[in-house]
Design a protein around this motif. Structure first.
Motif, PDB file in Angstrom:
ATOM      1  N   ASP A 210       0.772  -1.261   0.214  1.00  0.00           N
ATOM      2  CA  ASP A 210      -0.331  -0.202   0.264  1.00  0.00           C
ATOM      3  C   ASP A 210       0.556   1.455   0.144  1.00  0.00           C
ATOM      4  N   PRO A 211       0.541   2.202  -0.596  1.00  0.00           N
ATOM      5  CA  PRO A 211      -0.645   2.207  -1.668  1.00  0.00           C
ATOM      6  C   PRO A 211      -0.568   2.004  -2.737  1.00  0.00           C
ATOM      7  N   PRO A 212      -1.802   0.972  -3.997  1.00  0.00           N
ATOM      8  CA  PRO A 212      -1.045   0.418  -5.506  1.00  0.00           C
ATOM      9  C   PRO A 212      -0.411   1.830  -6.054  1.00  0.00           C
ATOM     10  N   GLY A 213       0.362   0.648  -6.976  1.00  0.00           N
ATOM     11  CA  GLY A 213       0.833   1.246  -7.762  1.00  0.00           C
ATOM     12  C   GLY A 213       2.613   0.885  -7.594  1.00  0.00           C
ATOM     13  N   LEU A 219       4.515   4.143 -16.272  1.00  0.00           N
ATOM     14  CA  LEU A 219       3.120   4.837 -16.080  1.00  0.00           C
ATOM     15  C   LEU A 219       1.758   3.615 -16.224  1.00  0.00           C
ATOM     16  N   ALA A 220       2.257   2.699 -17.179  1.00  0.00           N
ATOM     17  CA  ALA A 220       1.184   2.108 -18.104  1.00  0.00           C
ATOM     18  C   ALA A 220       1.777   0.231 -16.976  1.00  0.00           C
ATOM     19  N   GLU A 221       2.515   0.413 -16.403  1.00  0.00           N
ATOM     20  CA  GLU A 221       2.647  -0.657 -15.232  1.00  0.00           C
ATOM     21  C   GLU A 221       1.572   0.257 -13.740  1.00  0.00           C
ATOM     22  N   CYS A 222       2.328   1.039 -13.489  1.00  0.00           N
ATOM     23  CA  CYS A 222       1.860   1.360 -12.484  1.00  0.00           C
ATOM     24  C   CYS A 222       0.488   2.107 -12.458  1.00  0.00           C
TER      25      CYS A 222
END
Length: 508
Positions: A210-213, A219-222
């Motif tokens: 946490d937090p997700p990303g 950016l696409a993977e995040c």
């Protein structure tokens, strides 16, 4: 001609930047927080200085027996006569006069021009109040949690194997402030002496933190990590994330074809994308926010003009204890101690003069800015006049460098909001006819207004905006319009047209 050594006496003139002069220049451009910190340091090392808030009331009164003088008072009242020193004797102790300390504004200690229609509430001095007893609750506040601390706590619970914890800690060290992984897992494996599969396995588990990303490589993977956490990473969304370049260009028609969805579904997907956090790590990068304290207050006056005042909360209050200096000086016999006391008195008097001069300079500059920008205060940004440092400097008889320092990181509280004083200095854009030139900030506002009022059937190109502005008497080039539009984060006419069509389809 014979060569020989000779002694010659020459008299020359040169400009020397004394340490006090350099410090005075810095003092003028200090922010509120920097000035408070500097004064606190001076009070800590100078026994003759006291913060007015922490001085007992019996030292702050105007009676002669108080023996303390406010640093904000003007004239010789700064240096009360209780110490047995006249103002001339004290001036002789200073290695630099006020003229030398402020060469850009030489010796301007006279009363301010009453035609400026202003009132001065100088916070550089005043009576003492309050006490330093007790404690500040902010001193007990917990330190902000950093991204590294937040991840370290989750690593401790997510991994029990010491080897996996070491790999996770190494990956955490490779995160940037936004939470992205800026290292190749293969290089991390080589550094740790392990295999790449083990690093990838640990990295996959870290992406559930946490937090997700966090721990994404782009950016696409995040965004995909966040969508997976919401159980919304379907094939259509995967296809959209693979073509973020089309989304940046607002090419919605191509995105519908690639994702295999209709216009309404695409808009729902875009709304979901906007709800994600592209930089999840920045939530832990901010420290304690500082309250913005305006240096100048501007209020409407009863005669239709404007009242300009210094904010009493933006300038520190210091007192000089002349009684303590006189008592200790009379009992001191050691020359070293006398020199120390003399240096302390000199430093205290310098600080008093500098704070007062700083307040006067800021007030003069702010008053001239208000006089020049009267139309802006009365009618808004469209009436902001072009203004530069030289215009203000010539009007108040100061050097441009002094005006520049006096407006650096200073804020003005006006009926239209709080503005940095540099905001009022704008580039002039020529008029198409014989009218007056226009402020660049006013032109920006007009461009924004034209774009906000456009309809889907009539999206304005940069050339069209140039023609509209010329009709209004503003002579501006197309590249300048494009530069202002991009600075305001306004997309091009092609992108705006696509977005308006997409929004119209959603409403339909």
């Amino acid at each position: 001609m014979a060569l020989s050594a000779k002694l010659q006496v020459r008299q020359t003139q040169s400009l020397v930047m004394t340490p006090q002069l350099l410090q005075s220049i810095r003092l003028l451009q200090f922010t509120h927080a920097e000035l408070e910190h500097f004064v606190d340091e001076e009070v800590e090392r100078n026994p003759l200085l006291e913060r007015a808030e922490s001085v007992p009331e019996d030292m702050a009164g105007p009676e002669p027996e108080s023996g303390s003088n406010s640093a904000g008072e003007t004239g010789d009242d700064w240096f009360g006569k209780e110490a047995g020193l006249s103002s001339e004797a004290i001036s002789e102790r200073l290695d630099s006069s006020l003229e030398n300390l402020f060469p850009d504004d030489p010796g301007r200690s006279e009363q301010l021009d009453p035609s400026l229609s202003m009132q001065w509430k100088s916070a550089a001095g005043g009576s003492a109040g309050g006490t330093s007893e007790g404690f500040d609750l902010e001193d007990l506040a917990a330190a902000p949690v950093t991204l590294r601390d937040h991840i370290a706590e989750q690593i401790a619970f997510a991994f029990t194997d010491p080897r996996e914890r070491m790999i996770a800690a190494e990956l955490a060290d490779c995160l940037d402030e936004a939470g992205y992984l800026r290292a190749d897992p293969g290089e991390c494996a080589e550094r740790l002496g392990t295999d790449a599969d083990s690093v990838e396995a640990v990295l996959s588990r870290c992406r559930n933190f946490d937090p997700p990303g966090l721990f994404a490589r782009d950016l696409a993977e995040c965004l995909s990590i966040q969508l997976r956490a919401r159980n919304r990473l379907d094939p259509a969304m995967r296809a959209l994330l693979e073509r973020l370049d089309l989304l940046a260009r607002r090419d919605f028609q191509s995105l519908r074809r690639i994702c295999g969805v209709d216009e309404e579904d695409l808009l729902d997907m875009l709304a979901e994308i906007r709800g994600l956090d592209p930089r999840p790590g920045l939530a832990f990068s901010g420290g304690n926010s500082e309250t913005l304290v305006p240096d100048v207050e501007v209020r409407p006056a009863s005669d239709g003009g404007w009242t300009v005042e210094l904010n009493a909360d933006a300038l520190p209050r210091v007192l000089i204890d002349q009684t303590y200096f006189a008592r200790v000086s009379a009992q001191t016999r050691d020359q070293g101690e006398k020199d120390f006391l003399g240096q302390c008195l000199q430093s205290a008097n310098w600080l008093a003069r500098s704070l007062d001069q700083r307040a006067r300079t800021i007030l003069k500059v702010a008053s001239e800015i208000v006089r020049q920008q009267d139309a802006f205060l009365a009618h808004g940004v469209r009436h902001l006049r072009p203004l530069n440092l030289k215009t203000v400097a010539d009007a108040i008889g100061m050097h441009e460098s002094t005006v520049s320092r006096a407006t650096a990181n200073k804020y003005m509280n006006t009926p239209r909001g709080v503005f940095e004083m540099r905001y009022f200095f704008t580039v002039a854009i020529a008029a198409s006819g014989e009218g007056e030139s226009h402020s660049s900030e006013a032109v920006r506002d007009r461009i924004r207004e034209l774009i906000e009022a456009e309809e889907m059937s009539c999206v304005l190109s940069d050339d069209t905006i140039v023609d509209r502005l010329k009709e209004e008497g503003i002579d501006i080039a197309r590249r300048t319009v494009a530069k202002y539009r991009e600075a305001m984060n306004i997309p091009s006419s092609v992108q705006r047209r696509r977005e308006k069509r997409a929004r119209a389809g959603l409403k339909g």
